[in-house]
Design an enzyme around this catalytic site. Structure first.
Site, PDB file in Angstrom:
ATOM      1  N   ASP A 148     -15.620  22.162 132.501  1.00  0.00           N
ATOM      2  CA  ASP A 148     -14.175  21.077 133.712  1.00  0.00           C
ATOM      3  C   ASP A 148     -15.175  20.378 134.696  1.00  0.00           C
ATOM      4  O   ASP A 148     -14.104  19.540 135.331  1.00  0.00           O
ATOM      5  CB  ASP A 148     -12.938  22.340 133.799  1.00  0.00           C
ATOM      6  CG  ASP A 148     -14.570  23.416 134.954  1.00  0.00           C
ATOM      7  OD1 ASP A 148     -15.554  23.330 135.387  1.00  0.00           O
ATOM      8  OD2 ASP A 148     -13.368  24.143 135.393  1.00  0.00           O
ATOM      9  N   SER A 149     -16.252  20.335 134.111  1.00  0.00           N
ATOM     10  CA  SER A 149     -16.814  19.340 135.499  1.00  0.00           C
ATOM     11  C   SER A 149     -16.752  17.426 135.515  1.00  0.00           C
ATOM     12  O   SER A 149     -17.258  16.962 135.797  1.00  0.00           O
ATOM     13  CB  SER A 149     -18.437  19.597 135.266  1.00  0.00           C
ATOM     14  OG  SER A 149     -19.049  19.310 133.809  1.00  0.00           O
ATOM     15  N   ASP A 190     -14.693  24.242 128.207  1.00  0.00           N
ATOM     16  CA  ASP A 190     -13.929  25.200 129.630  1.00  0.00           C
ATOM     17  C   ASP A 190     -12.642  25.421 129.221  1.00  0.00           C
ATOM     18  O   ASP A 190     -11.703  24.403 128.809  1.00  0.00           O
ATOM     19  CB  ASP A 190     -14.434  24.285 130.694  1.00  0.00           C
ATOM     20  CG  ASP A 190     -15.799  24.743 131.030  1.00  0.00           C
ATOM     21  OD1 ASP A 190     -16.485  25.989 131.188  1.00  0.00           O
ATOM     22  OD2 ASP A 190     -16.362  24.141 131.946  1.00  0.00           O
ATOM     23  N   LYS A 222     -15.261  28.537 126.643  1.00  0.00           N
ATOM     24  CA  LYS A 222     -16.118  28.759 127.791  1.00  0.00           C
ATOM     25  C   LYS A 222     -14.821  29.516 129.416  1.00  0.00           C
ATOM     26  O   LYS A 222     -14.526  28.649 129.536  1.00  0.00           O
ATOM     27  CB  LYS A 222     -17.442  28.099 128.952  1.00  0.00           C
ATOM     28  CG  LYS A 222     -17.966  29.085 129.732  1.00  0.00           C
ATOM     29  CD  LYS A 222     -19.307  28.037 129.645  1.00  0.00           C
ATOM     30  CE  LYS A 222     -18.948  26.718 131.240  1.00  0.00           C
ATOM     31  NZ  LYS A 222     -18.165  26.904 132.254  1.00  0.00           N
ATOM     32  N   GLU A 262     -14.519  31.033 132.998  1.00  0.00           N
ATOM     33  CA  GLU A 262     -15.026  32.033 134.211  1.00  0.00           C
ATOM     34  C   GLU A 262     -14.682  33.385 134.000  1.00  0.00           C
ATOM     35  O   GLU A 262     -13.283  33.368 134.549  1.00  0.00           O
ATOM     36  CB  GLU A 262     -14.959  30.848 134.805  1.00  0.00           C
ATOM     37  CG  GLU A 262     -15.836  29.395 135.158  1.00  0.00           C
ATOM     38  CD  GLU A 262     -15.556  28.682 136.297  1.00  0.00           C
ATOM     39  OE1 GLU A 262     -14.596  29.220 136.963  1.00  0.00           O
ATOM     40  OE2 GLU A 262     -15.985  27.439 135.633  1.00  0.00           O
ATOM     41  N   GLU A 280     -24.488  30.870 137.355  1.00  0.00           N
ATOM     42  CA  GLU A 280     -24.701  29.990 137.490  1.00  0.00           C
ATOM     43  C   GLU A 280     -24.689  30.539 138.776  1.00  0.00           C
ATOM     44  O   GLU A 280     -24.679  31.236 139.804  1.00  0.00           O
ATOM     45  CB  GLU A 280     -23.470  29.400 137.152  1.00  0.00           C
ATOM     46  CG  GLU A 280     -23.178  27.923 138.613  1.00  0.00           C
ATOM     47  CD  GLU A 280     -22.572  26.596 138.424  1.00  0.00           C
ATOM     48  OE1 GLU A 280     -22.316  25.807 139.120  1.00  0.00           O
ATOM     49  OE2 GLU A 280     -21.456  27.019 137.279  1.00  0.00           O
TER      50      GLU A 280
END
Length: 299
Positions: A80-81, A119, A149, A151, A217
């Protein structure tokens, strides 16, 4: 597929050894041989069990994906970066599931060997496990990725279980979680001091729920080592020291394309920003002078 076409086990083949600051007592840790076929989840698990390492880079388009895939990078992350490395947003929060699917499809079509992970963007899984399953199904069906992925810490263990029950492989992401930057007070290292145990507990809960890998992270190296020792699944670090099974960087950071201040954990392996600027400047000069296009570029 005939037996002759089956990829060899991940541990087969020559594996070179190199000094490893993350190995105990200064020992060397062998590099991970890239399998001749598609990298699968069990290959990453074998790396954990054999004490070898693998590399992951972000990718958002076909050309970066092709280059990294051909180089032997084992895992490509459609992060999502892309929000702040492609779309120009200040954070990862604005990117949508539809946009993630578009980037994922481009990378998945280009990658022939790497495991492709995408993500789950902010707002696509927090409401309920059912929402997470629905969003993940779209990433696999429309984005063609192999895993997602997500979070979040132990509170999302039930969500991980729901995804795994649905046949969706999950990579957990703990420590600093960019989607929660406002709740965390900005980009801050997580898991220092007494907070280290919370990171370990999160990792154990998510691995027990079925996550095939735990990404950390911006956590202290000693916390990452504690996590790696506490879980049987592979770990990946970004700003988490050298003791994890794998490492990941945003490719524009790694290759020196993004300008401005870099995070402490970033190492630049090239200066693509300067190279691209020089190429554009040379093109501009030749267009203005009339030397491009020349006879060799003219029909």
């Amino acid at each position: 597929m005939t037996s002759a076409e089956l990829p060899a086990p991940y541990g087969e083949g020559a594996a070179s050894s190199s000094p490893s600051p993350g190995a105990p007592n200064g020992q060397t840790r062998p590099s991970t041989p890239t399998p001749p076929g598609r990298v699968r989840i069990h290959h990453l698990q074998q790396a954990k069990e054999q004490g070898t390492r693998f590399a992951m880079l972000t990718a958002y388009d076909q050309y970066a994906a092709q280059v990294f895939d051909e180089t032997g990078i084992e895992v490509l992350l459609v992060g999502d970066s892309a929000a702040n490395n492609v779309l120009g947003h200040a954070t990862t929060l604005p990117i949508t599931l539809d946009e993630m699917i578009l980037f994922s499809r481009a990378v998945s079509r280009a990658a022939r060997r790497a495991l492709v992970v995408a993500d789950l963007p902010f707002g696509s899984y927090e409401v309920s496990p059912q929402q997470a399953v629905e969003s993940s199904v779209r990433l696999l069906k429309e984005g063609l990725v192999h895993a997602v992925k997500m979070e979040g810490g132990a509170d999302y263990a039930d969500t991980v279980r729901a995804l795994v029950r649905a046949g969706i492989p999950v990579m957990a992401h703990i420590g600093f979680t960019p989607q929660s930057e406002h709740a965390l007070g900005g980009y801050r290292v997580q898991g220092r001091g007494e907070a280290s145990q919370r990171v370990v507990d999160d990792a154990v809960a998510l691995a027990d729920a079925g996550a095939f890998c735990v990404l950390m992270e911006m956590v202290p190296a000693e916390t990452a080592l504690a996590v790696d020792a506490a879980v049987s699944v592979p770990t990946i670090g970004i700003g988490a020291g050298p003791g994890t099974t794998g490492q990941v960087l945003v490719w524009q950071d790694m290759a020196g394309l993004r300008g401005g201040r870099q995070a402490k954990f970033v190492k630049q392996y090239a200066d693509l920003r300067t190279a691209l600027a020089e190429a554009a400047s040379a093109y501009l000069d030749e267009v203005r002078s009339g030397t491009f296009p020349g006879p060799e570029h003219t029909f």
